[in-house]
Write an enzyme that holds these catalytic residues in place. Structure first.
Site, PDB file in Angstrom:
ATOM      1  N   HIS A 117      21.115 -53.281 -57.798  1.00 53.03           N
ATOM      2  CA  HIS A 117      20.626 -53.830 -56.543  1.00 53.03           C
ATOM      3  C   HIS A 117      19.174 -53.431 -56.284  1.00 53.03           C
ATOM      4  CE1 HIS A 117      21.448 -55.500 -52.519  1.00 53.03           C
ATOM      5  NE2 HIS A 117      20.490 -54.676 -52.157  1.00 53.03           N
ATOM      6  N   HIS A 145      24.024 -61.427 -49.234  1.00 47.94           N
ATOM      7  CA  HIS A 145      24.881 -60.343 -48.771  1.00 47.94           C
ATOM      8  C   HIS A 145      26.326 -60.746 -49.060  1.00 47.94           C
ATOM      9  CE1 HIS A 145      24.696 -56.751 -45.800  1.00 47.94           C
ATOM     10  NE2 HIS A 145      24.216 -56.437 -46.957  1.00 47.94           N
TER      11      HIS A 145
END
Lengths: 971, 255
Positions: free
Chosen positions: A229, A293
């Site tokens: 990430h 998300h």
């Protein structure tokens, strides 16, 4: 100590509220068809020594609205199990603004004896047959309570307030030096660090060299910094392809390479800052960031989407810009999915969709940012892995964003407090989900507080204008660790973590350092400017804390009071990660055939919406029915129900709105903004391109198609084709599988070729990999390769912007571009029309020139309406123009193949409306080599009928009313 | 000298900039002031001739839209509010500001101990953003009395349904010229418009009401979002007019 707890129940005077109706509908979809009503009441639990007068005042002046509600209260006694009711309460530690507001505002009533508050909901269920306990539990778990943030009970719930551990959690030393390879991997897994063996060995080597073992804080920080990430290691990895090519990083080789080669002078910052930045005019710059998300939204849709938008808003604040627009693109499973087929612990797609939309609505509306552009796409493959893309656009004076922390600057955090929320979110999003994810990763979900975010917007813009800081960044994934780490990466820093303001005591040092609590920004502030910043924060009730200072030690030293808990070299932290080596196989023509996907595979899963009632080959009389079916397809039908949930007018800049036309309900191709504070006529254009259906067929061609679509949409409303920048968001499966990585390589190559073809630079991007769900059946469910391209462009004069609704009967309609037999991956094929040779749309060679010349025509105000052709091809686009203008059209098609003419989804095509008297001048806007692409095909009519002929035969004749009814199937 | 407009900013206010823009266009000088600046006496109420409570989500709308801001106003500024209103100075509450004025008892301003009016959840239970046509009704309200034509502007709210405890209060509102603006059908100019023309399901299509004196107006829609021709949703179709600007000019010219 046992203070009394009072329980207030607030019920609407009228039982049959819209909320109750929506709950009943959801219950029916989940299979509880006997339920006739679910009434919903608010419950507040207030702990404290309160007099009868206090209780009465709380009820009347704070807790309820006597015009529409009743309020009853009593002291909480032991649980009584009333029949047919379920009570749901937020778990301790979950952000609860209502509880905080009750505590705070009771003081205004002179009540200062409240100790703690928690809030919840009471659901009273009515059904034809009373539900048994088992069904009530099922209803609670599936619909009313999300275990990640709630707990519940049948009947009256008994709440207890946790007594938080006040003692300091000890620091743990991880004996890493002595571990063998297997033990290293076990350690990585046990801590959910998502680090591979090479990475674990690199850490081990570092600490062996320093002759000590890491603390848990150090290990967690390295895991976060090196996570997929935060470091995008797949996009930076060396990839060996089976065609012999070695790629030294996808990002460098394709995405950034395209930007560097195009070298547009108006690109101010690409891939460096928290958001991409381009020039707007002599005074202002605009920034744009889009993030996903996905994992958090899968397990807690409201909070996931809420903080998804919160994250990109902070990214824009992180480049010192004021957020001026939000975008959102969603991919969901089919809304009518049979709940019995759902894998364990997967939420119903309908609940995911409604939660996600509510989450964006809550955050966007409350921060006062208009949500103006987006898309919603439905496919069974997104059932367990929904995709939630949130974007934010910012506006800032030119070069007003300082980027370098100076030695001696204070490390200042402003905004929300730190709790356990979102722990290990960075590493969590780098893992495959499984049936346990919901329980294990519960702490990874954050709930936002948009009002604090709004305060941060005010404070940061004022602080920027007063030049109070030398650097700024947001606390996103990885929290302080990531924010302070990145800001100190070129200098060094010393931090005392014990002063960080906490939501509740008892957090271990690594938890404070890694927490992903929302709404926090970190600033590097020169000591003599701190007072001025404090004053601004005070006005907006924003908390400010001094965590330490930046230095030039090139190391990060972290203390917890007097104890050193982390001491790492910056060089190791940011450059010590071994470069990954991965293997890619050329993806087969159709991925769907090669990989086991969501139950039944996405290739054979019937599409969302109804298939055509007729089967190929189609009679001419059946084509109208096919058009109506396509208009009702969930991917094509109106999204007004979602669009209207967002305030798209706040800030007063929305010049071309998401809904346009005579009844404000036509689907705009893009939006145009003209901020109130900028001078002149210049505006900003926002558009997007997304087509997972093509991703299933050919990821390379998908990339080209969605780049064309995003640019085409922007051009359709009037963006200057030479002033468009794009952002990429790759959502893929597990790249460790060579064929999955192969498809990612193909798409990255498509990005490079597409960007160069249009001379459109990438300015920012993000990837979300591992979008797979490992079911308890052991089968991996992956999403189709999905690439979102978001476009931001400039329009020189907003008065020249063009909308897609037909304007005036008698005007001429032109089809621009070339229609080829490209039905592969089309919605016509998806709905049962057959693939007709299965050709997937390719790159239209002519498009860049065509768009530039069309833009010239728009600047001469010759174009009355313009609409791009996408899902559903010509027929759908033409119908949408009729719908938006409530006008008819008489069209004559001359292509040899009528199905191709109507439904092919070839790229590079647009429909335009031109006044009769302007036709000659309009045609002259195009050079001779494009003449064959400029085809007058019909006229706007006032009989409110869309009539399409082919070979002198009428093949479609539908009233505009019929089109509207089909398209507004879910208004 | 141009009249000075005090635009209140509470935590969560978000249409303060747009309404300041509208007042500046209307010939006033608007200033956005945070409640905390007034509490700290950095700014003085008496320096301003017009008061505006702007739209947004003060305190996140928890416990009911406008409720907590109303509580704050009544706790910290009861006297200042009372003076401002009693002196006849123009006071405007838009959207969240309207909710605040109603929840705080400033509108409709009936002298009753218990609240008799509220703004509650839209009849369909959803937040909605869409354009509406407003018919000026009250000849007594200083904000609406000289309006020659309807206003076309957007609503963006989830709690805008005006409700009263008793039907007879509606007659009182009518008799006292307190119904300032109603949702209307642009073609028929009828009262009692239905959804979606009256997006919240307000009784008697009420979009805005004023106090008996006529100087305090509250309305749910956003006239400040339509003060420029290019903000009209159909300007590209050549449609113009029905701007919200005259409403602001009306108040500015009285001071």
């Amino acid at each position: 100590m046992s203070l009394p707890i009072y329980r207030f129940v607030i019920a609407p005077l009228s039982g049959n509220t819209p909320h109750a109706a929506a709950l009943r509908q959801d219950a029916h979809v989940l299979g509880f068809t006997d339920i006739t009503q679910i009434a919903c009441h608010e419950i507040y639990f207030i702990q404290g020594q309160l007099t009868p007068n206090h209780l009465e005042r709380l009820s009347n002046e704070l807790l309820h609205d006597s015009v529409t509600q009743t309020c009853t209260w009593q002291e909480q006694t032991l649980a009584e199990t009333a029949q047919q009711s379920i009570e749901v309460v937020l778990r301790p530690g979950v952000t609860d603004p209502t509880a905080a507001a009750i505590m705070q505002n009771a003081q205004l009533l002179g009540i200062d004896t409240i100790n703690q508050v928690t809030t919840g909901k009471r659901y009273q269920v009515q059904s034809k047959q009373p539900l048994n306990q088992q069904d009530l539990h099922k209803l609670a778990k599936r619909l009313l309570a999300n275990g990640v943030i709630h707990y519940y009970a049948l009947g009256n719930i008994t709440v207890s307030f946790p007594a938080y551990e006040k003692t300091n959690q000890p620091i743990e030393i991880i004996p890493l030096r002595q571990l063998n390879d297997d033990q290293l991997m076990a350690e990585s897994q046990q801590r959910r660090a998502a680090l591979d063996l090479a990475e674990m060995q690199a850490i081990q080597t570092y600490f062996r060299k320093h002759d000590r073992d890491p603390t848990d804080v150090e290990f967690e920080m390295i895991a976060q910094t090196w996570s997929e990430h935060c470091s995008h290691k797949t996009f930076r990895a060396i990839i060996e392809c089976d065609d012999g090519q070695e790629i030294k990083g996808l990002l460098k080789t394709y995405i950034r390479a395209a930007t560097e080669k195009i070298a547009a002078p108006w690109v101010y910052s690409a891939f460096v800052d928290n958001a991409g930045i381009i020039d707007f005019d002599d005074e202002y710059q605009i920034s744009f960031k889009v993030e996903t998300h996905n994992h958090p939204s899968a397990i807690e849709p409201f909070g996931g989407a809420n903080t998804g938008l919160g994250g990109v808003i902070r990214d824009v604040l992180g480049v010192s810009a004021r957020p001026i627009a939000a975008t959102d693109v969603f991919c969901f499973g089919q809304q009518d999915c049979d709940p019995k087929t759902l894998p364990e612990s997967v939420l119903h797609p309908r609940l995911i969709a409604s939660g996600v939309v509510a989450g964006v609505q809550d955050y966007g509306n409350k921060t006062g940012i208009p949500t103006v552009n987006g898309a919603v796409y439905y496919d069974a493959a997104y059932t367990a892995n929904p995709l939630v893309f949130c974007g934010c656009v910012g506006l800032a004076p030119r070069a007003s964003h300082p980027r370098h922390a100076q030695k001696g600057d204070r490390i200042i955090v402003i905004g929300g407090r730190t709790g356990r929320d979102g722990l290990r979110g960075a590493t969590f999003s780098s893992m495959t989900m499984d049936a346990q994810t919901e329980t294990v990763a519960g702490a990874s979900v954050q709930i936002g507080d948009p009002i604090i975010a709004k305060g941060l917007i005010e404070v940061v813009t004022l602080a920027r204008d007063a030049k109070l800081y030398n650097a700024i960044t947001d606390c996103g994934a990885g929290g302080f660790s990531s924010a302070v780490g990145e800001m100190a990466s070129e200098c060094g820093a010393e931090v005392d973590i014990s002063v960080a303001p906490l939501k509740y005591p008892g957090l271990a040092a690594w938890e404070i350092w890694l927490s992903e609590a929302q709404e926090r920004m970190v600033l590097a502030v020169p000591p003599h400017k701190l007072e001025a910043l404090k004053n601004i924060c005070q006005i907006y009730d924003i908390e400010l804390t001094d965590l330490g200072h930046f230095n030039d030690d090139k190391r990060l030293l972290l203390r917890n009071g007097s104890q050193v808990v982390l001491d790492l070299e910056m060089l190791f932290l940011f450059d010590g990660m071994p470069q990954k080596k991965l293997r890619a196989e050329k993806s087969p023509r159709s991925l769907a055939l090669a990989t086991p996907f969501f139950k039944g595979g996405y290739s054979s899963t019937p599409p969302a919406g109804k298939s055509f009632s007729s089967v190929p080959p189609f009679e001419k009389g059946e084509l109208g029915g096919i058009l109506l079916s396509l208009l009702s397809h969930p991917n094509i039908a109106t999204k007004a129900a979602v669009i209207r949930r967002y305030d798209h007018e706040v800030q007063g800049a929305t010049v071309i709105k998401p809904l346009v036309g005579v009844k404000n309900d036509g689907p705009s191709d893009a939006c145009v903004l003209k901020p109130l504070e900028t001078k002149g006529q210049r505006g900003i254009v926002l558009a997007n391109g997304l087509n997972p259906e093509l991703g299933k067929h050919d990821p390379y061609l998908m990339a080209l198609s969605v780049i064309d679509e995003a640019i085409r949409n922007a051009v359709a409303v009037g963006a200057d084709p030479d002033r468009i920048a794009i952002l990429d968001n790759f959502c893929w499966g597990d790249p460790k599988r060579p064929e999955t990585l192969g498809s990612l390589v193909a798409a990255a190559r498509g990005c490079y070729d597409g960007a160069l073809h249009y001379q459109t630079p990438f300015i920012s991007g993000k990837d979300s990999l591992n979008n797979e769900y490992l079911g308890s059946d052991g089968v991996r469910h992956a999403i189709p390769p999905t690439l979102l391209i978001s476009a931001i462009g400039i329009i020189e004069d907003v008065d020249n912007a063009v909308t897609m609704d037909l304007k005036t009967p008698g005007n001429c309609i032109y089809l621009l571009g070339e229609t080829r037999a490209e039905l592969g991956g089309s919605h016509f094929a998806l709905c049962g029309g057959g693939e007709r040779g299965s050709e997937v749309p390719t790159l239209p060679q002519h498009a860049p020139v065509l768009y530039r010349q069309l833009h010239q025509a728009m600047q001469k105000k010759l174009v009355r309406a313009c609409h791009d052709l996408s899902e559903g091809g010509f027929a759908v686009a033409m119908a949408e123009m009729c719908i938006a203008g409530r006008l008819g059209a008489q069209i004559n098609l001359t292509n040899a193949d009528v199905v191709t003419a109507l439904f092919s989804e070839s790229n590079g095509r647009l429909l335009v409306e031109i006044r009769e008297q302007d036709c000659v001048v309009f045609e002259k806007c195009f050079t001779q080599d494009l003449a064959h692409l400029i085809n007058k095909i019909g006229k706007v009519t006032d009989d409110e009928k869309l009539v399409i002929t082919h070979d002198q035969q009428t093949i479609i004749s539908l009233s505009v009313n019929e089109l509207v009814t089909a398209w507004q199937v879910n208004p | 000298m141009k009249p000075r407009v005090l635009i209140l900013h509470a935590n969560g206010t978000n249409r303060d900039q747009s309404v300041a823009y509208a007042f500046n266009l209307a010939g006033a000088t608007a200033e956005i002031v945070h409640l905390n600046q007034l509490r700290a006496k950095e700014k003085k109420w008496s320096d301003y001739q017009i008061l505006v409570i702007a739209g947004g989500f003060a305190n996140a709308d928890v416990l009911g839209a406008g409720k907590l801001l109303a509580l704050e106003l009544n706790s910290f500024f009861a006297e200042e509010m009372q003076q401002f209103i009693a002196s006849g100075k123009p006071v405007l509450g838009i959207c969240n500001g309207f909710q605040t004025l109603v929840k705080g008892g400033f509108l409709p301003g009936f002298a009753a101990l218990q609240p008799q009016a509220t703004l509650t959840y839209n009849a369909l239970g959803k937040f909605e953003c869409r354009w509406v046509t407003l018919m000026p009704q009250s000849k007594n309200c200083l904000w609406t009395r000289d309006l020659a034509e309807p206003i076309y502007c957007p609503v963006a709210h989830g709690e805008g349904r005006f409700m009263l405890t008793e039907d007879k209060l509606l007659k009182t509102l009518k008799d006292q010229q307190q119904i300032a603006l109603t949702y209307a059908d642009p073609d028929k100019k009828l009262m009692d418009a239905e959804y979606p023309l009256n997006p919240s399901g307000s009784i008697a299509s009420i979009a805005g009401i004023c106090n008996q004196q006529g100087n305090v107006l509250g309305l749910m829609p956003h006239p400040e979002d339509h003060v420029l021709a290019r903000q009209h949703p159909r300007w590209a179709r050549g449609e113009r007019g029905f701007s919200g600007l005259p409403l602001f000019i009306n108040a500015v010219k009285t001071v």
